[in-house]
Motif scaffolding. Structure first.
Motif, PDB file in Angstrom:
ATOM      1  N   ARG A   4      36.979  10.793   6.497  1.00 40.36           N
ATOM      2  CA  ARG A   4      36.484  10.368   5.186  1.00 40.36           C
ATOM      3  C   ARG A   4      36.167   8.876   5.113  1.00 40.36           C
ATOM      4  O   ARG A   4      35.983   8.335   4.026  1.00 40.36           O
ATOM      5  N   GLU A   5      36.095   8.212   6.242  1.00 39.97           N
ATOM      6  CA  GLU A   5      35.867   6.766   6.237  1.00 39.97           C
ATOM      7  C   GLU A   5      34.522   6.391   5.636  1.00 39.97           C
ATOM      8  O   GLU A   5      34.428   5.414   4.899  1.00 39.97           O
ATOM      9  N   ARG A   6      33.471   7.145   5.948  1.00 37.79           N
ATOM     10  CA  ARG A   6      32.152   6.850   5.372  1.00 37.79           C
ATOM     11  C   ARG A   6      32.184   6.990   3.853  1.00 37.79           C
ATOM     12  O   ARG A   6      31.563   6.197   3.141  1.00 37.79           O
ATOM     13  N   LEU A   7      32.880   7.997   3.370  1.00 34.20           N
ATOM     14  CA  LEU A   7      32.996   8.203   1.927  1.00 34.20           C
ATOM     15  C   LEU A   7      33.724   7.028   1.278  1.00 34.20           C
ATOM     16  O   LEU A   7      33.268   6.494   0.264  1.00 34.20           O
ATOM     17  N   ALA A   8      34.846   6.624   1.859  1.00 34.29           N
ATOM     18  CA  ALA A   8      35.614   5.513   1.288  1.00 34.29           C
ATOM     19  C   ALA A   8      34.797   4.220   1.295  1.00 34.29           C
ATOM     20  O   ALA A   8      34.814   3.470   0.315  1.00 34.29           O
ATOM     21  N   LEU A   9      34.055   3.973   2.362  1.00 31.18           N
ATOM     22  CA  LEU A   9      33.238   2.767   2.430  1.00 31.18           C
ATOM     23  C   LEU A   9      32.097   2.807   1.419  1.00 31.18           C
ATOM     24  O   LEU A   9      31.814   1.810   0.751  1.00 31.18           O
ATOM     25  N   SER A  10      31.451   3.950   1.273  1.00 32.34           N
ATOM     26  CA  SER A  10      30.349   4.037   0.314  1.00 32.34           C
ATOM     27  C   SER A  10      30.847   3.894  -1.120  1.00 32.34           C
ATOM     28  O   SER A  10      30.196   3.245  -1.946  1.00 32.34           O
ATOM     29  N   VAL A  11      31.999   4.458  -1.422  1.00 34.09           N
ATOM     30  CA  VAL A  11      32.573   4.302  -2.764  1.00 34.09           C
ATOM     31  C   VAL A  11      32.959   2.847  -3.002  1.00 34.09           C
ATOM     32  O   VAL A  11      32.726   2.302  -4.083  1.00 34.09           O
ATOM     33  N   TYR A  12      33.531   2.198  -1.998  1.00 40.26           N
ATOM     34  CA  TYR A  12      33.885   0.789  -2.139  1.00 40.26           C
ATOM     35  C   TYR A  12      32.644  -0.071  -2.411  1.00 40.26           C
ATOM     36  O   TYR A  12      32.663  -0.938  -3.282  1.00 40.26           O
ATOM     37  N   LEU A  13      31.566   0.176  -1.683  1.00 42.37           N
ATOM     38  CA  LEU A  13      30.335  -0.587  -1.895  1.00 42.37           C
ATOM     39  C   LEU A  13      29.731  -0.310  -3.272  1.00 42.37           C
ATOM     40  O   LEU A  13      29.258  -1.231  -3.947  1.00 42.37           O
ATOM     41  N   ALA A  14      29.755   0.939  -3.701  1.00 44.00           N
ATOM     42  CA  ALA A  14      29.225   1.275  -5.029  1.00 44.00           C
ATOM     43  C   ALA A  14      30.054   0.612  -6.117  1.00 44.00           C
ATOM     44  O   ALA A  14      29.499   0.048  -7.078  1.00 44.00           O
ATOM     45  N   PHE A  15      31.386   0.664  -5.993  1.00 48.92           N
ATOM     46  CA  PHE A  15      32.267   0.002  -6.971  1.00 48.92           C
ATOM     47  C   PHE A  15      32.011  -1.496  -7.007  1.00 48.92           C
ATOM     48  O   PHE A  15      32.002  -2.112  -8.069  1.00 48.92           O
ATOM     49  N   THR A  16      31.826  -2.092  -5.843  1.00 50.16           N
ATOM     50  CA  THR A  16      31.600  -3.534  -5.779  1.00 50.16           C
ATOM     51  C   THR A  16      30.270  -3.909  -6.440  1.00 50.16           C
ATOM     52  O   THR A  16      30.202  -4.902  -7.160  1.00 50.16           O
ATOM     53  N   LEU A  17      29.238  -3.114  -6.216  1.00 52.76           N
ATOM     54  CA  LEU A  17      27.951  -3.390  -6.844  1.00 52.76           C
ATOM     55  C   LEU A  17      28.014  -3.233  -8.367  1.00 52.76           C
ATOM     56  O   LEU A  17      27.342  -3.957  -9.099  1.00 52.76           O
TER      57      LEU A  17
ATOM     58  N   GLU B 226      28.582  13.377  -2.785  1.00 51.99           N
ATOM     59  CA  GLU B 226      27.509  14.301  -2.417  1.00 51.99           C
ATOM     60  C   GLU B 226      26.665  13.761  -1.258  1.00 51.99           C
ATOM     61  O   GLU B 226      26.215  14.524  -0.420  1.00 51.99           O
ATOM     62  N   ALA B 227      26.445  12.460  -1.220  1.00 51.46           N
ATOM     63  CA  ALA B 227      25.603  11.884  -0.175  1.00 51.46           C
ATOM     64  C   ALA B 227      26.297  11.845   1.179  1.00 51.46           C
ATOM     65  O   ALA B 227      25.626  11.930   2.220  1.00 51.46           O
ATOM     66  N   THR B 228      27.604  11.693   1.195  1.00 53.11           N
ATOM     67  CA  THR B 228      28.296  11.566   2.479  1.00 53.11           C
ATOM     68  C   THR B 228      28.827  12.898   2.997  1.00 53.11           C
ATOM     69  O   THR B 228      28.617  13.235   4.157  1.00 53.11           O
ATOM     70  N   MET B 229      29.532  13.663   2.161  1.00 52.22           N
ATOM     71  CA  MET B 229      30.185  14.875   2.644  1.00 52.22           C
ATOM     72  C   MET B 229      29.785  16.125   1.873  1.00 52.22           C
ATOM     73  O   MET B 229      29.786  17.210   2.416  1.00 52.22           O
ATOM     74  N   GLY B 230      29.532  15.953   0.621  1.00 52.48           N
ATOM     75  CA  GLY B 230      29.371  17.109  -0.249  1.00 52.48           C
ATOM     76  C   GLY B 230      30.717  17.435  -0.872  1.00 52.48           C
ATOM     77  O   GLY B 230      31.774  17.215  -0.263  1.00 52.48           O
ATOM     78  N   MET B 231      30.697  17.936  -2.081  1.00 54.76           N
ATOM     79  CA  MET B 231      31.952  18.193  -2.800  1.00 54.76           C
ATOM     80  C   MET B 231      32.776  19.277  -2.114  1.00 54.76           C
ATOM     81  O   MET B 231      33.988  19.163  -1.985  1.00 54.76           O
ATOM     82  N   ASP B 232      32.125  20.343  -1.664  1.00 50.48           N
ATOM     83  CA  ASP B 232      32.872  21.424  -1.010  1.00 50.48           C
ATOM     84  C   ASP B 232      33.512  20.947   0.292  1.00 50.48           C
ATOM     85  O   ASP B 232      34.673  21.270   0.577  1.00 50.48           O
ATOM     86  N   ALA B 233      32.774  20.186   1.083  1.00 45.09           N
ATOM     87  CA  ALA B 233      33.321  19.667   2.340  1.00 45.09           C
ATOM     88  C   ALA B 233      34.445  18.672   2.077  1.00 45.09           C
ATOM     89  O   ALA B 233      35.430  18.633   2.815  1.00 45.09           O
ATOM     90  N   PHE B 234      34.311  17.883   1.007  1.00 42.44           N
ATOM     91  CA  PHE B 234      35.369  16.929   0.673  1.00 42.44           C
ATOM     92  C   PHE B 234      36.655  17.654   0.291  1.00 42.44           C
ATOM     93  O   PHE B 234      37.739  17.292   0.744  1.00 42.44           O
ATOM     94  N   LEU B 235      36.539  18.677  -0.536  1.00 44.67           N
ATOM     95  CA  LEU B 235      37.733  19.405  -0.963  1.00 44.67           C
ATOM     96  C   LEU B 235      38.347  20.206   0.170  1.00 44.67           C
ATOM     97  O   LEU B 235      39.559  20.434   0.189  1.00 44.67           O
ATOM     98  N   ALA B 236      37.540  20.641   1.143  1.00 45.61           N
ATOM     99  CA  ALA B 236      38.059  21.411   2.267  1.00 45.61           C
ATOM    100  C   ALA B 236      38.557  20.529   3.409  1.00 45.61           C
ATOM    101  O   ALA B 236      39.325  20.994   4.255  1.00 45.61           O
ATOM    102  N   SER B 237      38.158  19.276   3.437  1.00 46.87           N
ATOM    103  CA  SER B 237      38.538  18.409   4.556  1.00 46.87           C
ATOM    104  C   SER B 237      39.975  17.935   4.426  1.00 46.87           C
ATOM    105  O   SER B 237      40.545  17.902   3.341  1.00 46.87           O
TER     106      SER B 237
END
Length: 152
Positions: A48-61, A31-42
């Motif tokens: 999607r690099e920002r999304l992958a990086l943010s998820v990686y950082l969240a998982f690591t934390l 939701e913070a990077t793309m939004g669910m609708d934009a993610f499913l439509a992209s």
């Protein structure tokens, strides 16, 4: 507090809490990077690099306290480091593969990833072994010395 042993029930409760936090973190990152609708439509790829990086950082934390809890549980159960260290390494691989999967995920395509499935199955096996291992020092339910009566 951060080095005390952890019993089976607490380890299970903490594991469920971390699983819930992981799901919430992924949804917040989407939701913070793309939004669910934009993610499913992209389309899969560099958008999607920002999304992958943010998820990686969240998982690591989330993984940092999870590793501490696992280490404490292994210490309580007397589990060899030959079991715990590969679990932690596989957890790192799983985090990397899951975040990279977001770059190639397509809601209408074939998203099979046998490498990620094998890593996650191995993680479930190691986690189960760590969970069901009996504690070395069973805590006895003794009355503390402060509350014991002296007989005269």
């Amino acid at each position: 507090m951060f080095s005390s042993p952890i019993s089976r029930v607490r380890f299970l409760a903490y594991s469920l809490l971390f699983a819930f936090l992981t799901v919430v973190a992924v949804l917040v990152c989407v939701e913070a990077t793309m939004g669910m609708d934009a993610f499913l439509a992209s389309k899969p790829g560099p958008g999607r690099e920002r999304l992958a990086l943010s998820v990686y950082l969240a998982f690591t934390l989330i993984m940092i306290p999870q590793v501490n809890i696992t280490w404490r549980r292994a210490k309580d159960a007397g589990i060899s480091k030959w079991v715990v260290v590969p679990y932690i390494v596989m957890l790192l691989f799983s985090i990397a593969l899951q975040s990279l999967t977001l770059l190639t995920f397509s809601p209408y395509g074939d998203n099979a990833n046998p490498g990620l499935a094998i890593v996650n199955l191995a993680l479930i096996g190691w986690w189960g072994h760590i969970l069901i291992a009996p504690s070395q020092n069973p805590r006895t339910m003794e009355v503390p010395a402060l509350f014991q009566y002296r007989q005269a």
